[in-house]
Design a protein around this motif. Structure first.
Motif, PDB file in Angstrom:
ATOM      1  N   ARG A  78      37.868  -8.588  11.340  1.00  0.00           N
ATOM      2  CA  ARG A  78      38.226  -7.174  11.227  1.00  0.00           C
ATOM      3  C   ARG A  78      37.441  -6.344  12.254  1.00  0.00           C
ATOM      4  NH1 ARG A  78      33.695  -5.187   9.007  1.00  0.00           N
ATOM      5  NH2 ARG A  78      32.460  -6.617   7.763  1.00  0.00           N
ATOM      6  N   ALA A  79      37.907  -5.110  12.412  1.00  0.00           N
ATOM      7  CA  ALA A  79      37.155  -4.158  13.226  1.00  0.00           C
ATOM      8  C   ALA A  79      35.884  -3.797  12.468  1.00  0.00           C
ATOM      9  CB  ALA A  79      37.994  -2.909  13.478  1.00  0.00           C
ATOM     10  N   ARG A  80      34.846  -3.466  13.229  1.00  0.00           N
ATOM     11  CA  ARG A  80      33.588  -3.079  12.595  1.00  0.00           C
ATOM     12  C   ARG A  80      32.933  -2.012  13.466  1.00  0.00           C
ATOM     13  NH1 ARG A  80      28.230  -3.490  13.047  1.00  0.00           N
ATOM     14  NH2 ARG A  80      26.989  -3.767  11.165  1.00  0.00           N
ATOM     15  N   GLY A  81      32.565  -0.912  12.893  1.00  0.00           N
ATOM     16  CA  GLY A  81      31.928   0.152  13.663  1.00  0.00           C
ATOM     17  C   GLY A  81      32.945   0.996  14.406  1.00  0.00           C
ATOM     18  N   ARG A  82      32.424   1.900  15.233  1.00  0.00           N
ATOM     19  CA  ARG A  82      33.285   2.868  15.924  1.00  0.00           C
ATOM     20  C   ARG A  82      33.446   2.599  17.413  1.00  0.00           C
ATOM     21  NH1 ARG A  82      31.177   8.487  13.243  1.00  0.00           N
ATOM     22  NH2 ARG A  82      31.722   7.928  11.122  1.00  0.00           N
ATOM     23  N   ARG A  83      32.621   1.692  17.956  1.00  0.00           N
ATOM     24  CA  ARG A  83      32.632   1.464  19.400  1.00  0.00           C
ATOM     25  C   ARG A  83      33.586   0.354  19.824  1.00  0.00           C
ATOM     26  NH1 ARG A  83      27.259   0.001  21.706  1.00  0.00           N
ATOM     27  NH2 ARG A  83      27.301  -1.532  20.044  1.00  0.00           N
ATOM     28  N   GLY A  84      34.335  -0.249  18.888  1.00  0.00           N
ATOM     29  CA  GLY A  84      35.237  -1.346  19.213  1.00  0.00           C
ATOM     30  C   GLY A  84      34.676  -2.703  18.863  1.00  0.00           C
ATOM     31  N   GLU A  85      33.615  -2.752  18.075  1.00  0.00           N
ATOM     32  CA  GLU A  85      33.059  -4.037  17.661  1.00  0.00           C
ATOM     33  C   GLU A  85      33.991  -4.718  16.660  1.00  0.00           C
ATOM     34  OE1 GLU A  85      31.516  -1.077  16.988  1.00  0.00           O
ATOM     35  OE2 GLU A  85      29.434  -1.155  17.611  1.00  0.00           O
ATOM     36  N   VAL A  86      33.894  -6.048  16.595  1.00  0.00           N
ATOM     37  CA  VAL A  86      34.633  -6.818  15.602  1.00  0.00           C
ATOM     38  C   VAL A  86      33.659  -7.725  14.854  1.00  0.00           C
ATOM     39  CG1 VAL A  86      36.838  -6.767  16.817  1.00  0.00           C
ATOM     40  CG2 VAL A  86      35.213  -8.623  17.274  1.00  0.00           C
ATOM     41  N   ALA A  87      33.944  -7.949  13.584  1.00  0.00           N
ATOM     42  CA  ALA A  87      33.164  -8.899  12.779  1.00  0.00           C
ATOM     43  C   ALA A  87      33.914 -10.221  12.781  1.00  0.00           C
ATOM     44  CB  ALA A  87      33.007  -8.382  11.347  1.00  0.00           C
ATOM     45  N   ALA A  88      33.166 -11.312  12.966  1.00  0.00           N
ATOM     46  CA  ALA A  88      33.794 -12.632  13.061  1.00  0.00           C
ATOM     47  C   ALA A  88      33.120 -13.627  12.126  1.00  0.00           C
ATOM     48  CB  ALA A  88      33.723 -13.143  14.497  1.00  0.00           C
ATOM     49  N   GLU A  89      33.953 -14.486  11.531  1.00  0.00           N
ATOM     50  CA  GLU A  89      33.455 -15.600  10.721  1.00  0.00           C
ATOM     51  C   GLU A  89      32.936 -16.666  11.676  1.00  0.00           C
ATOM     52  OE1 GLU A  89      36.462 -17.368   8.287  1.00  0.00           O
ATOM     53  OE2 GLU A  89      35.054 -18.723   7.314  1.00  0.00           O
ATOM     54  N   GLU A 118      28.306  -7.661  24.198  1.00  0.00           N
ATOM     55  CA  GLU A 118      27.189  -7.775  23.263  1.00  0.00           C
ATOM     56  C   GLU A 118      27.637  -8.620  22.066  1.00  0.00           C
ATOM     57  OE1 GLU A 118      24.090  -4.602  21.215  1.00  0.00           O
ATOM     58  OE2 GLU A 118      25.827  -3.870  22.295  1.00  0.00           O
ATOM     59  N   CYS A 119      26.707  -9.354  21.521  1.00  0.00           N
ATOM     60  CA  CYS A 119      26.962 -10.095  20.279  1.00  0.00           C
ATOM     61  C   CYS A 119      25.646 -10.192  19.514  1.00  0.00           C
ATOM     62  CB  CYS A 119      27.497 -11.499  20.572  1.00  0.00           C
ATOM     63  SG  CYS A 119      27.720 -12.499  19.078  1.00  0.00           S
ATOM     64  N   TRP A 120      25.735  -9.959  18.224  1.00  0.00           N
ATOM     65  CA  TRP A 120      24.568 -10.136  17.376  1.00  0.00           C
ATOM     66  C   TRP A 120      25.018 -10.678  16.024  1.00  0.00           C
ATOM     67  CZ3 TRP A 120      26.727  -5.462  18.531  1.00  0.00           C
ATOM     68  CH2 TRP A 120      27.105  -4.639  17.472  1.00  0.00           C
ATOM     69  N   LEU A 121      24.067 -11.231  15.315  1.00  0.00           N
ATOM     70  CA  LEU A 121      24.360 -11.813  14.003  1.00  0.00           C
ATOM     71  C   LEU A 121      24.004 -10.801  12.927  1.00  0.00           C
ATOM     72  CD1 LEU A 121      22.938 -15.386  14.603  1.00  0.00           C
ATOM     73  CD2 LEU A 121      25.282 -14.565  14.926  1.00  0.00           C
ATOM     74  N   HIS A 122      24.872 -10.681  11.953  1.00  0.00           N
ATOM     75  CA  HIS A 122      24.642  -9.782  10.818  1.00  0.00           C
ATOM     76  C   HIS A 122      25.016 -10.541   9.550  1.00  0.00           C
ATOM     77  CE1 HIS A 122      24.250  -6.111   8.534  1.00  0.00           C
ATOM     78  NE2 HIS A 122      25.452  -6.323   8.016  1.00  0.00           N
ATOM     79  N   LYS A 123      24.012 -10.876   8.756  1.00  0.00           N
ATOM     80  CA  LYS A 123      24.196 -11.691   7.546  1.00  0.00           C
ATOM     81  C   LYS A 123      24.911 -12.982   7.926  1.00  0.00           C
ATOM     82  CE  LYS A 123      23.999  -7.684   4.579  1.00  0.00           C
ATOM     83  NZ  LYS A 123      24.642  -6.840   3.604  1.00  0.00           N
ATOM     84  N   THR A 124      26.097 -13.230   7.403  1.00  0.00           N
ATOM     85  CA  THR A 124      26.782 -14.496   7.698  1.00  0.00           C
ATOM     86  C   THR A 124      27.863 -14.359   8.764  1.00  0.00           C
ATOM     87  OG1 THR A 124      28.397 -14.092   5.948  1.00  0.00           O
ATOM     88  CG2 THR A 124      26.400 -15.319   5.346  1.00  0.00           C
ATOM     89  N   GLN A 125      27.900 -13.213   9.447  1.00  0.00           N
ATOM     90  CA  GLN A 125      28.943 -12.989  10.451  1.00  0.00           C
ATOM     91  C   GLN A 125      28.320 -12.715  11.826  1.00  0.00           C
ATOM     92  OE1 GLN A 125      31.084  -9.700   8.710  1.00  0.00           O
ATOM     93  NE2 GLN A 125      32.396 -11.087   7.533  1.00  0.00           N
ATOM     94  N   ALA A 126      29.155 -12.872  12.846  1.00  0.00           N
ATOM     95  CA  ALA A 126      28.778 -12.492  14.208  1.00  0.00           C
ATOM     96  C   ALA A 126      29.546 -11.216  14.540  1.00  0.00           C
ATOM     97  CB  ALA A 126      29.136 -13.590  15.194  1.00  0.00           C
ATOM     98  N   ILE A 127      28.854 -10.264  15.157  1.00  0.00           N
ATOM     99  CA  ILE A 127      29.484  -9.026  15.582  1.00  0.00           C
ATOM    100  C   ILE A 127      29.616  -9.084  17.102  1.00  0.00           C
ATOM    101  CG2 ILE A 127      29.392  -6.512  15.510  1.00  0.00           C
ATOM    102  CD1 ILE A 127      29.418  -7.937  12.715  1.00  0.00           C
ATOM    103  N   PHE A 128      30.856  -8.991  17.579  1.00  0.00           N
ATOM    104  CA  PHE A 128      31.127  -9.043  19.013  1.00  0.00           C
ATOM    105  C   PHE A 128      31.579  -7.676  19.508  1.00  0.00           C
ATOM    106  CE2 PHE A 128      31.541 -13.508  18.023  1.00  0.00           C
ATOM    107  CZ  PHE A 128      31.084 -14.151  19.160  1.00  0.00           C
TER     108      PHE A 128
END
Length: 183
Positions: free
Chosen positions: A16-27, A58-68
């Motif tokens: 899904r989309a995450r945040g306002r800058r165009g980030e996505v959350a990934a399994e 940019e990519c970072w890990l947040h809990k069990t997901q990766a944010i790209f």
């Protein structure tokens, strides 16, 4: 570049989309999630159409997901268009595993041989099951045989020779295993 699906491996899937800058959350689909934060470019694929190369800003890990955050994806509506896409890298860029460990994708479709001299083909690996995060245990090979499904522990004492390049696994089945899982 080889663009066949067999030449790539999926390391994550956009949820899904995450945040306002165009980030996505990934399994995350890799056992090495920290590696995702170092990727500079990836392929995005919907499973049907041509690959799309994407630059990772940019990519970072947040809990069990990766944010790209991908180059050119600057809004929530841009990010929503990426939902469901697989994030892939070429097989040639996979990490090298220590001896005696294997990628699941390398085990699937291997033929299983048993018997004297491992001459008897008993089936083909369809899947690998894991016991879970809370329970330690040996992974299980799910093998399709002519008589149904056979579950074989992926233990060195049972899987005596694994040659993923030849797509072959030789096994010595413990007494009684075939009775639990008819072959």
């Amino acid at each position: 570049m080889d663009e066949t699906p067999a030449s790539r491996v999926t390391v994550a899937k956009i949820l899904r989309a995450r945040g306002r800058r165009g980030e996505v959350a990934a399994e995350i689909f890799t056992d090495f999630p920290e590696r995702l934060t170092k990727l500079k470019s990836v392929f995005l694929w919907d499973g049907k159409n041509a690959l799309h190369r994407a630059t990772v800003r940019e990519c970072w890990l947040h809990k069990t997901q990766a944010i790209f955050l991908f180059e050119g994806c600057d809004s929530i509506s841009d990010a929503e268009k990426l939902k469901g896409l697989e994030i892939q890298i070429p097989l040639s860029e996979r990490l090298t595993l220590p001896a005696g460990t294997y990628f699941v994708t390398d085990l699937i479709d291997c033929e299983i041989f048993a018997g004297s001299g491992a001459a008897e083909k008993i089936g083909v690996v369809r899947d690998v099951q894991f016991s879970g995060e809370e329970v330690a245990g040996t992974p299980i090979l799910v093998v399709n045989t002519t008589r149904g499904e056979l579950l074989i522990p992926l233990a060195a004492e049972i899987c005596t020779r694994i040659d993923t390049a030849a797509r072959r696994i030789e096994v010595v089945l413990p007494e009684g295993l075939a009775d639990l899982n008819p072959v």
